[in-house]
Design a protein around this motif. Structure first.
Motif, short mmCIF file in Angstrom:
data_model
loop_
_atom_site.label_atom_id
_atom_site.label_comp_id
_atom_site.label_asym_id
_atom_site.label_seq_id
_atom_site.Cartn_x
_atom_site.Cartn_y
_atom_site.Cartn_z
N ILE A 23 0.86 -1.18 0.00
CA ILE A 23 0.00 0.00 0.00
C ILE A 23 0.90 1.23 0.00
O ILE A 23 1.80 1.36 0.83
N LEU A 24 0.65 2.15 -0.94
CA LEU A 24 1.39 3.40 -1.03
C LEU A 24 0.50 4.53 -0.52
O LEU A 24 -0.66 4.63 -0.90
N GLU A 25 1.05 5.38 0.36
CA GLU A 25 0.29 6.47 0.97
C GLU A 25 1.00 7.79 0.70
O GLU A 25 2.23 7.86 0.77
N CYS A 26 0.23 8.83 0.43
CA CYS A 26 0.79 10.16 0.14
C CYS A 26 1.55 10.68 1.36
O CYS A 26 1.00 10.73 2.47
N THR A 27 2.80 11.08 1.16
CA THR A 27 3.61 11.56 2.28
C THR A 27 3.29 13.00 2.64
O THR A 27 3.40 13.38 3.80
N SER A 28 2.87 13.83 1.69
CA SER A 28 2.57 15.23 2.02
C SER A 28 1.24 15.35 2.75
O SER A 28 1.08 16.23 3.59
N CYS A 29 0.26 14.51 2.47
CA CYS A 29 -1.02 14.53 3.20
C CYS A 29 -0.81 14.11 4.65
O CYS A 29 -1.42 14.66 5.56
N ASN A 38 -0.92 17.02 8.76
CA ASN A 38 -1.81 16.84 9.90
C ASN A 38 -3.27 16.72 9.48
O ASN A 38 -4.05 17.65 9.60
N VAL A 39 -3.65 15.56 9.00
CA VAL A 39 -5.00 15.31 8.53
C VAL A 39 -5.98 15.36 9.71
O VAL A 39 -5.78 14.70 10.71
N THR A 40 -7.02 16.16 9.56
CA THR A 40 -8.03 16.29 10.60
C THR A 40 -9.37 15.79 10.07
O THR A 40 -9.47 15.36 8.93
N PRO A 88 -10.33 16.14 3.51
CA PRO A 88 -10.99 15.11 2.71
C PRO A 88 -10.43 13.71 2.89
O PRO A 88 -11.17 12.74 2.76
N GLY A 89 -9.13 13.56 3.18
CA GLY A 89 -8.58 12.23 3.39
C GLY A 89 -7.14 12.12 2.98
O GLY A 89 -6.46 13.11 2.75
N CYS A 102 -2.01 12.78 -6.28
CA CYS A 102 -2.84 12.83 -5.08
C CYS A 102 -4.03 13.75 -5.36
O CYS A 102 -3.84 14.95 -5.57
N PRO A 103 -5.25 13.21 -5.37
CA PRO A 103 -6.41 14.06 -5.64
C PRO A 103 -6.71 15.08 -4.54
O PRO A 103 -7.35 16.09 -4.77
N TYR A 104 -6.23 14.84 -3.33
CA TYR A 104 -6.47 15.76 -2.22
C TYR A 104 -5.49 16.92 -2.24
O TYR A 104 -5.86 18.04 -1.86
N CYS A 105 -4.26 16.69 -2.69
CA CYS A 105 -3.27 17.77 -2.84
C CYS A 105 -3.39 18.42 -4.22
O CYS A 105 -2.85 19.50 -4.45
N SER A 106 -4.03 17.75 -5.16
CA SER A 106 -4.19 18.19 -6.56
C SER A 106 -2.85 18.34 -7.28
O SER A 106 -2.67 19.26 -8.07
N LYS A 107 -1.90 17.46 -6.97
CA LYS A 107 -0.60 17.47 -7.66
C LYS A 107 0.07 16.12 -7.49
O LYS A 107 -0.37 15.28 -6.71
N HIS A 108 1.16 15.91 -8.22
CA HIS A 108 1.94 14.68 -8.10
C HIS A 108 2.84 14.79 -6.89
O HIS A 108 3.58 15.76 -6.75
#
Length: 66
Positions: free
Chosen positions: A12-18, A22-24, A28-29, A52-58
């Motif tokens: 599983i790969l997870e976005c490091t910038s999200c 500090n996701v609250t 969105p996730g 990453c659709p939440y950051c809107s960038k690669h």
């Protein structure tokens, strides 16, 4: 029952910038991707640039524990 010793494993790969931002509960996730890697050729943790659709960038997506 013992774990299988397959060469190709699911990761599983997870976005490091999200994760760093500090996701609250209002956010969105966290972007996650599922892929496979060869255990013998890549023993270290996998890092890939994915969208990453939440950051809107690669961004860099790193492998996490299951």
């Amino acid at each position: 029952m013992a774990k299988s010793k397959d060469v190709r494993v699911r990761v599983i790969l997870e976005c490091t910038s999200c994760v760093r931002n500090n996701v609250t509960k209002e956010s969105p996730g966290i972007s996650r991707y599922i892929t496979q890697k060869n255990r013998h050729k890549t023993p270290s943790r996998l890092e890939l640039r994915k969208f990453c659709p939440y950051c809107s960038k690669h961004t860099i997506h790193g492998e996490i524990k299951k």
